[in-house]
Design an enzyme around this catalytic site. Structure first.
Site, mmCIF file in Angstrom:
data_model
loop_
_atom_site.group_PDB
_atom_site.id
_atom_site.type_symbol
_atom_site.label_atom_id
_atom_site.label_comp_id
_atom_site.label_asym_id
_atom_site.label_seq_id
_atom_site.Cartn_x
_atom_site.Cartn_y
_atom_site.Cartn_z
ATOM 1 N N ASP A 39 -15.642 -26.224 63.077
ATOM 2 C CA ASP A 39 -15.900 -26.333 61.641
ATOM 3 C C ASP A 39 -17.373 -26.015 61.382
ATOM 4 O O ASP A 39 -18.266 -26.658 61.940
ATOM 5 C CB ASP A 39 -15.574 -27.776 61.194
ATOM 6 C CG ASP A 39 -15.704 -27.949 59.692
ATOM 7 O OD1 ASP A 39 -15.676 -26.944 58.961
ATOM 8 O OD2 ASP A 39 -15.838 -29.112 59.264
ATOM 9 N N ASP A 95 -14.054 -21.258 57.097
ATOM 10 C CA ASP A 95 -15.053 -21.807 58.023
ATOM 11 C C ASP A 95 -14.484 -22.784 59.034
ATOM 12 O O ASP A 95 -15.232 -23.525 59.659
ATOM 13 C CB ASP A 95 -16.171 -22.484 57.228
ATOM 14 C CG ASP A 95 -15.776 -23.840 56.717
ATOM 15 O OD1 ASP A 95 -14.664 -23.960 56.178
ATOM 16 O OD2 ASP A 95 -16.566 -24.785 56.879
ATOM 17 N N GLU A 96 -13.191 -22.763 59.216
ATOM 18 C CA GLU A 96 -12.585 -23.797 60.037
ATOM 19 C C GLU A 96 -11.381 -23.227 60.773
ATOM 20 O O GLU A 96 -10.588 -22.505 60.183
ATOM 21 C CB GLU A 96 -12.087 -24.881 59.080
ATOM 22 C CG GLU A 96 -12.174 -26.280 59.562
ATOM 23 C CD GLU A 96 -11.565 -27.209 58.521
ATOM 24 O OE1 GLU A 96 -10.704 -27.977 58.895
ATOM 25 O OE2 GLU A 96 -11.945 -27.131 57.339
HETATM 26 MG MG LIG Z 1 -17.069 -26.826 57.182
#
Ligand SMILES: [Mg+2]
Length: 370
Positions: free
Chosen positions: A16, A112-113
């Protein structure tokens, strides 16, 4: 199902990015560095919401999904900027390319993960912890950004772990540590437990994993419905969900056809709230947040319309889903002779994940096997 015996312990990494949108802005614009920065809607605009706050802004209590007006109250010196999704997407593609050096089993959750299954150690690095370290280093070297990683034997524990030492963190929770870890975890952290369920659990005196563990599987399902079985397993550290590399979800929703036509706005709102709850629970289950909500209305003459509304920041909370659906409903101006047979709500725009193999057709509810 992959042809591996069930006894194989999987190695799962959840990666993350730290304060993703804000970090990209601070990287690209030196004047934002070291400053409280809010990426999202502007506080002057109506309904502006915080998408991501920099760590400097978080010190003042600014959080994602909070109204930008509230953020400005908490942190009057904050700088507000609109998101640049094209820039974030480019970074996201680079991160994915880094992941693909280490494994082919990548399941992105948003820009983003992602979950990575590194059981099959592509580069023969030897340990999942070392793989996570190398990925973090590559992200730092090549993108000048930091990420946090959680390493464990299943998705749920890996995801919780990545949050523990943020930012720039790395946390490993091995098989022998899982049970103790689960017992101290607050109920709202458990997979699939939303605000409503968490509240109910607390009213029942259930505050932590240890409390949940006292309930039998039967008691769990009796009190919390179908998801109760999930909770029963997850509190024991059991999560057999696979990392799904080609999850192509473009939209997720629910709809209901009525036995009798709906004719008044209050009736429609009651039904919309029920559908909103189903959608909310599905979004939690699949860990998805969307930026666009679509309302579908089918009339008794089978004429069908859709209306949608997009937001700056992704959401999956019940209140926003309900409110947006009701507003779109009211905006259709249901008149006196309005007869509605079906209502549906869906969310889309899940962090702009682009399907790799095919484009979804209109109305596709893809690959979720609901
Ligand atoms: Mg994040």
């Amino acid at each position: 199902m992959p042809d591996q015996p069930l006894t194989v312990i999987r190695k799962i990494i959840h990666i993350d990015m730290d304060a993703f949108y804000a970090s990209v802005e601070q990287r690209d614009f030196p004047e934002y560095r070291g400053k409280p920065l809010v990426v999202g809607g502007l506080p002057q605009g109506r309904g502006g919401v915080v998408a991501t706050a920099s760590y400097e802004a978080r010190k003042f209590g600014v959080r994602s999904a909070m109204s930008s007006k509230r953020a400005l109250q908490l942190c009057p010196d904050a700088l507000f900027v609109r998101p640049r999704f094209a820039a974030y997407k480019q970074v996201s593609e680079h991160i994915r390319e880094i992941f693909s050096r280490y494994t082919d089993l990548i399941e992105p959750l948003s820009l983003d993960e992602a979950y990575l299954d590194v059981t099959n150690d592509k580069l023969n690095i030897g340990s999942a912890i070392d793989i996570a370290k190398q990925i973090k280093q590559a992200i730092k070297d090549e993108l000048n950004l930091t990420a946090s990683a959680g390493v464990s034997i299943n998705k749920f524990v890996a995801k919780i772990a990545s949050d523990i030492n943020k930012p720039d963190g790395l946390k490993f929770i091995g098989p022998s540590g899982i049970e103790a870890f689960m017992e101290q975890l607050p109920v709202e952290k458990f997979f699939g437990v939303g605000k409503v369920t968490a509240q109910k659990m607390k009213q029942m005196g259930l505050h932590t994993g240890a409390d949940l563990k006292r309930l039998t599987e039967d008691e769990m399902t009796r009190n919390f419905g179908k998801p109760g079985r999930f909770y029963y397993q997850i509190v024991r550290g059991i999560d057999n969900r696979e990392v799904q590399p080609h999850r192509e979800t473009k939209s997720l929703g629910a709809e209901d056809t009525f036995a009798y036509d709906l004719t008044t706005l209050p009736e429609m709102e009651v039904e919309l709230d029920k559908i909103a709850l189903t959608v909310h629970n599905r979004l939690l289950k699949y860990e998805l947040k969307g930026r666009t909500l679509t309302l579908k209305v089918k009339y008794s003459d089978f004429k069908q319309i859709t209306r949608n509304q997009s937001f700056t920041t992704a959401f999956n909370d019940l209140e926003t889903i309900s409110k947006a659906a009701r507003q779109l409903m009211a905006a259709t101006n249901p008149g006196e002779d309005c007869r509605i047979r079906l209502l549906g709500i869906s969310l889309s725009n899940f962090g702009d994940i682009v399907p790799r193999h095919k484009e979804a057709g209109p109305g596709d509810q893809l690959a979720l096997g609901l």
